[in-house]
Design an enzyme around this catalytic site. Structure first.
Site, mmCIF file in Angstrom:
data_model
loop_
_atom_site.group_PDB
_atom_site.id
_atom_site.type_symbol
_atom_site.label_atom_id
_atom_site.label_comp_id
_atom_site.label_asym_id
_atom_site.label_seq_id
_atom_site.Cartn_x
_atom_site.Cartn_y
_atom_site.Cartn_z
ATOM 1 C CB CYS A 76 -0.994 -0.063 1.153
ATOM 2 S SG CYS A 76 -2.447 0.920 0.816
ATOM 3 C CG HIS A 169 -2.888 -2.978 4.261
ATOM 4 N ND1 HIS A 169 -1.904 -2.421 5.036
ATOM 5 C CD2 HIS A 169 -3.502 -1.946 3.638
ATOM 6 C CE1 HIS A 169 -1.918 -1.118 4.901
ATOM 7 N NE2 HIS A 169 -2.884 -0.800 4.058
ATOM 8 C CD GLU A 171 -0.128 -5.274 6.268
ATOM 9 O OE1 GLU A 171 0.030 -5.876 5.195
ATOM 10 O OE2 GLU A 171 -0.501 -4.089 6.332
HETATM 11 N N1 GLN Z 1 -3.695 6.227 1.219
HETATM 12 C C1 GLN Z 1 -2.437 5.980 1.808
HETATM 13 C C2 GLN Z 1 -1.323 6.806 1.169
HETATM 14 O O1 GLN Z 1 -1.489 7.313 0.127
HETATM 15 C C3 GLN Z 1 -2.063 4.517 1.704
HETATM 16 C C4 GLN Z 1 -3.031 3.744 2.513
HETATM 17 C C5 GLN Z 1 -2.482 2.546 3.144
HETATM 18 O O2 GLN Z 1 -1.272 2.329 3.248
HETATM 19 N N2 GLN Z 1 -3.385 1.776 3.639
HETATM 20 O O3 GLN Z 1 -0.321 6.936 1.762
#
Ligand code: GLN
Length: 193
Positions: A76, A169, A171
């Site tokens: 992410c 994610h 995890e």
């Molecule tokens: N929206 C977050 C970002 O741009 C990422 C979200 C996440 O890691 N769950 O940093």
């Protein structure tokens, strides 16, 4: 030993997954810590914040050098940081994955969801759970990047060399598949070589 970048975000969940796999873990807070580890996780969180905290201690250059030989898993916000082009210039890219990403492309926190995805790896298809939380979308992929999974026609798992990027994610839903693959399997291959 596997490091987890522990500046902001859900790094403790990654520590739990690595411990489930019986791997030794180090929470990485300073560039010097990189000399102690064989692989690194860049966790989810807020990519703008993680980028700022990285800049303060000059993490970008140190991670780029580390990445030449050692595998990195980005989930992410971690994938956002590993990419080459980001739709938000507050995030300084590491350029480890030749992809372009849009932050928060699925909408707001309420649009977050968990689902099963299919990952193709070594001629097998694996079904794994994935939690998409304010996830990014990958809108451009370089020719040296392999797409290992699509979700609704969007690439969600990408691999370049020994690095792996996930827009979701694993995890948070106790999926050990990716950590096992990138750290256990790749280490075994390298050690056998
Ligand atoms: N929206 C977050 C970002 O741009 C990422 C979200 C996440 O890691 N769950 O940093």
């Amino acid at each position: 030993m596997v490091g987890v970048l522990a500046l902001q975000g859900d790094y403790s969940k990654h520590v739990q997954i690595l411990e489930m796999l019986n791997l030794e873990v180090l929470e990485v807070r300073y560039p010097n810590d990189l000399s102690l580890i064989d692989g690194l996780v860049i966790p989810g969180g807020e990519s703008t914040t993680i980028s700022d905290l990285m800049t303060r201690v000059s993490f970008h250059e140190a991670i780029k050098i580390f990445a030449k030989k050692k595998p990195i898993l980005g989930t992410c916000a971690g994938l956002i940081l590993m990419s080459k082009n980001i739709s938000d210039d507050r995030v300084i890219p590491l350029g480890l994955l030749d992809i372009s990403v849009d932050r928060n492309a699925y909408g707001r926190q309420v649009d977050s969801f968990t689902d099963q995805i299919k990952v193709s790896l070594n001629d097998n298809i694996h079904n794994v759970s994935a939690a998409f939380i304010r996830a990014p979308k990958i809108n451009k992929v370089g020719s040296n990047v392999k797409i290992l999974s699509y979700y609704n026609n969007e690439p969600v798992v990408v691999k370049q060399g020994h690095h792996l990027g996930l827009t979701f994610h694993p995890e948070l839903v106790k999926t050990t598949f990716f950590h096992n693959y990138i750290f256990r399997k790749q280490f075994e291959i390298n050690n056998a070589a």
